[in-house]
Design an enzyme around this catalytic site. Structure first.
Site, mmCIF file in Angstrom:
data_model
loop_
_atom_site.group_PDB
_atom_site.id
_atom_site.type_symbol
_atom_site.label_atom_id
_atom_site.label_comp_id
_atom_site.label_asym_id
_atom_site.label_seq_id
_atom_site.Cartn_x
_atom_site.Cartn_y
_atom_site.Cartn_z
ATOM 1 C CB THR A 1 -0.881 -0.102 1.105
ATOM 2 O OG1 THR A 1 -0.079 0.391 2.483
ATOM 3 C CG2 THR A 1 -1.646 -1.231 1.529
ATOM 4 C CG ASP A 2 1.208 6.101 -1.090
ATOM 5 O OD1 ASP A 2 2.241 6.108 -0.426
ATOM 6 O OD2 ASP A 2 1.068 6.680 -2.182
ATOM 7 C CE1 TYR A 3 4.662 7.216 6.016
ATOM 8 C CE2 TYR A 3 2.626 7.760 7.314
ATOM 9 C CZ TYR A 3 3.855 7.590 7.264
ATOM 10 O OH TYR A 3 4.392 7.890 8.499
ATOM 11 C CB THR A 4 -1.807 5.532 6.766
ATOM 12 O OG1 THR A 4 -1.933 6.894 5.706
ATOM 13 C CG2 THR A 4 -0.602 5.624 7.680
ATOM 14 C CB ALA A 5 -3.417 3.072 1.448
#
Length: 764
Positions: free
Chosen positions: A289-293
């Site tokens: 995932t991207d950051y905290t997605a």
């Protein structure tokens, strides 16, 4: 296979590798990799499996104290699969030692970093690199970036970003390759190979991560993280091609995007991650995932952290960046029957296979070598490459009266807020940059002139009038606010300008005025900078505007009133010397735009490969009633896709097709003679476009289908050829079938997307 002595402590995984492998770091094929992973997974607890799916950000780890840090404690318990954005080989060694010597199974960590356009040797921002149209050079930038990053212990980069962008308000346009999928796909292939090499066997080859999957570059209103909504036919024809190219090039990982796709966040979109990426394209890497997605899907309205984590896993997401959704909730979801063990195991397997392919099970310290970090980072050779490549990216937009190139002599004034700032030269997402090692523009111009003349500097104005806005646009050490009054700054600049023979105006954006979370509602030159520029022009001295930007910007007034405009983007660590090389004519400018430059905000989104309406209007007509267009503006851009001037001139002639008819298994060769009609040796980027005149679906007015960067000596001619195959004529029809439909086509060639010569042919 000889095991290293440092692997004996707590290294069950390495022992398993020894049984499964019989030679090199990859074993002898996928069968041995699968056997190794099978054996290792059979020994893993559920907690250790979920740990492999967990990617936390690094703590501020001090060398020698990794074991006592919070993240070190998690690593020792087998609760971490990788860590990102630690800089320094000693820090990475410490944490890897905890993983392989203190954890029960000794599974090594992945170490990632946002190595977007270089490590300490910073290359131009990706948008600028695309304007070189030089895929060989772009691959070389990725190779050098991988060499430097790996010398500091990094084995995984969150690059390339391949999102197509047609709305320059979006800040992350700076990180991509512009608006065209054909060019974007070529660059994606080049960068993946540059990072990974042929098989990631060597210790200077690292794993790529294609991002952001998918459609991240098309948010409503150009606002970062915003909703994306489009037809699937448009997805496949206009946005998916660079992602697919990255997958076919063998990228080891993909990153999900923050936006929705068909109303479902990409991180939980099974059609996107499983049906398309793994099913249609046959890709076998892992998805992070991207950051905290994952946790952000709560705000999308898909449920609490446990619910959205289960949705992400079932969709095909393998690794959770920072959100702690997988590590924190999947055990409970498994117990409650909301996910099954097979889904967890599939994700774990893909992470372990990536580590196997990198050779980390054979040598967890493969990328950790203090001597390499001392000797292979920011070398003279790498800096020379960065300087040369930067010169290829600058786009000469205007050069009235041949103001450029300047002579290395006389009195030169450098004026403007971007004129003497080292930290703003590399551009956004240069997280490993060492600003104190780089030159400012003023220093680069001064060094180039030497004792042959005088170079003076005045700031003239701040970046913007509003201090709060400037603070937001100069984060991460890029601050450059001057607390003197605007009147005092202007007076100083005008005095310097009047005592000069020529003025170099360093205008535009700071490096963090574009990039993530830096969308702009108005992409014109800030009013205070424009007021300074008007005052400089009013002196009557020749003015050369250097436009620093991370996106296409609006320069209608500038284009009408400033004699020379050179778009320099953000050229990396060696930008100052590279700009001087072009400004003084040591190198001819050769960059061509990969993003359309609009006349005004109302034209956005604007891009060259658009569809016609049923009521098209001629480009050179400002207004025609009951035709598509604006009542107050032409449809045409200020500067079109593919546009860029040189210090010489080129002539295109003898455009020909080898045949006017073609079968599905045949080819046609298009040829054109290009002549350097000026007095300087230079590079030219020859562009080839096609148009499908009749299809079962509406087709664009033209599409890039070939390009060739050539060097021509003064007076020299070369014949450039493009081979038309049925594959170049294919598109995804309404049923999403990839077809080349019989009928008439137009072949076009020229120096940009508007200035083309055309010939017709028929596909039988």
């Amino acid at each position: 296979m000889k095991l290293k002595n440092f692997l004996y402590t707590g290294a069950a995984a390495v022992a398993l590798f020894a049984m499964a492998s019989c030679g090199d770091s990859k074993g002898q094929g996928n069968g041995e990799m699968h056997a190794f992973v099978d054996d290792l997974m059979a020994k893993m607890t559920l907690e250790e499996k979920l740990g492999q799916l967990n990617l936390p950000a690094s703590d501020d780890i001090v060398t020698g104290q990794a074991q006592s840090s919070n993240i070190g404690s998690m690593v020792a318990k087998g609760q971490v699969g990788g860590v990102f954005n630690i800089k320094g080989v000693e820090k990475i060694r410490d944490l890897q030692r905890v993983a392989v010597e203190e954890s029960r199974l000794g599974i090594p960590l992945l170490f990632g970093m946002d190595v977007i356009h270089g490590y300490e040797t910073v290359f131009p921002i990706p948008l600028a690199l695309s304007c070189s149209w030089d895929t060989v050079a772009i691959e070389r930038t990725a190779r050098i970036a991988a060499t430097e990053a790996s010398a500091s212990g990094i084995c995984w980069t969150f690059s390339p970003m391949v999102d197509i962008c047609r709305d320059p308000r979006w800040g992350r346009a700076s990180e991509g390759s512009g608006e065209d999928p054909f060019l974007g796909a070529a660059i994606a292939r080049a960068m993946v190979h540059g990072y990974q090499g042929d098989n990631m066997e060597n210790n200077n080859e690292i794993m790529a991560c294609v991002k952001h999957f998918a459609l991240y570059g098309a948010p409503e209103a150009g606002r970062d993280y915003n909703t994306v909504d489009m037809s699937r036919q448009r997805m496949f024809n206009e946005y998916f091609e660079p992602y697919k190219a990255g997958a076919e090039a063998g990228a080891g990982s993909f990153m999900t995007s923050f936006n929705t796709v068909d109303g479902v966040p990409a991180t939980a979109n099974r059609w996107l991650l499983t049906d398309v990426l793994r099913g249609m394209w046959g890709w076998d890497g892992f998805v992070v995932t991207d950051y905290t997605a994952i946790s952000e899907m709560i705000a999308h309205g898909l449920g609490d952290l446990q619910q959205v984590s289960a949705l992400a896993l079932k969709a095909g997401t393998d690794m959770d960046m920072v959100a702690d959704g997988f590590n924190g909730t999947l055990a409970q979801s498994l117990e409650e029957g909301k996910v099954d063990l097979g889904q967890i195991d599939a994700a774990v397997r893909r992470i372990l296979e990536a580590k196997y392919k990198l050779g980390l099970f054979q040598d967890p310290y493969k990328y950790i070598n203090v001597d390499r970090e001392k000797n292979e980072v920011y070398t003279d050779a790498n800096r020379d490459e960065a300087r040369k490549i930067a010169t290829e990216t600058f786009v000469l937009l205007k050069n009235e009266g041949n103001v450029l190139p300047l002579k290395k002599g006389g009195r030169i004034a450098v004026v403007g807020p971007l004129g003497d700032t080292r930290s703003n030269m590399p551009g956004t997402w240069s997280v490993a940059a060492a600003f104190d090692k780089y030159k400012s523009l003023y220093e680069g111009i001064r060094d180039a002139v030497g004792n042959n003349g005088t170079v003076t500097y005045a700031k003239g104005t701040n970046l913007v009038s509003d201090p709060e806005l400037e603070a937001n646009a100069t984060m991460f050490g890029r601050e450059m606010r001057d607390n003197r009054s605007e009147a005092a700054l202007l007076a100083e600049a005008l005095q310097v300008a009047r005592n000069s023979d020529v003025i170099i105006a360093a205008m535009g954006e700071s490096s963090e005025f574009s990039g993530e979370s830096s969308s702009r509602s108005d992409i014109s030159l800030p009013e205070n900078q424009k007021a300074l520029l008007k005052a400089l022009v009013a002196t009557g001295k020749p003015v050369v505007m250097l436009n620093f930007s991370g996106r296409a910007t609006i320069m209608s007034w500038e284009s009408e009133n400033v004699p020379a405009i050179l778009n320099v983007w953000f050229g990396g660590s060696e930008a100052a010397d590279a700009i001087a090389d072009v400004v003084f004519g040591d190198v001819c400018p050769s960059g061509k735009l990969t993003c359309t430059m609009p006349r005004n905000m109302g034209q956005i989104p604007i891009y060259y490969n658009h569809f016609n309406t049923g009521r098209p209007k001629a480009q050179d007509v400002k207004f025609e009633k009951f035709r598509t267009g604006y009542i107050d503006s032409p449809n045409s851009p200020l500067y079109p896709f593919g546009y860029g001037l040189s210090y010489t001139t080129f002539e295109y002639s003898d455009f020909a097709l080898s045949s006017t008819e073609m079968t599905a298994d045949g080819t046609i060769t298009a040829s054109v003679k290009v002549t350097n009609t000026g007095s300087r040796d230079a590079d030219e980027i020859v562009q080839f476009y096609l148009r499908d005149l009749v299809g079962s679906s509406a087709r664009p007015v033209k599409e890039l289908k070939g390009f060739n960067r050539i060097n021509l000596k003064a007076g020299e001619s070369k014949v450039v050829e493009f081979v038309i195959t049925a594959d170049l004529l294919k598109y995804y029809n309404f049923e999403l079938e990839y077809v080349a439909e019989p009928g008439e086509f137009v072949a076009m060639v020229g120096p940009d997307s508007e200035n083309v010569q055309s010939l017709n042919f028929t596909l039988k």
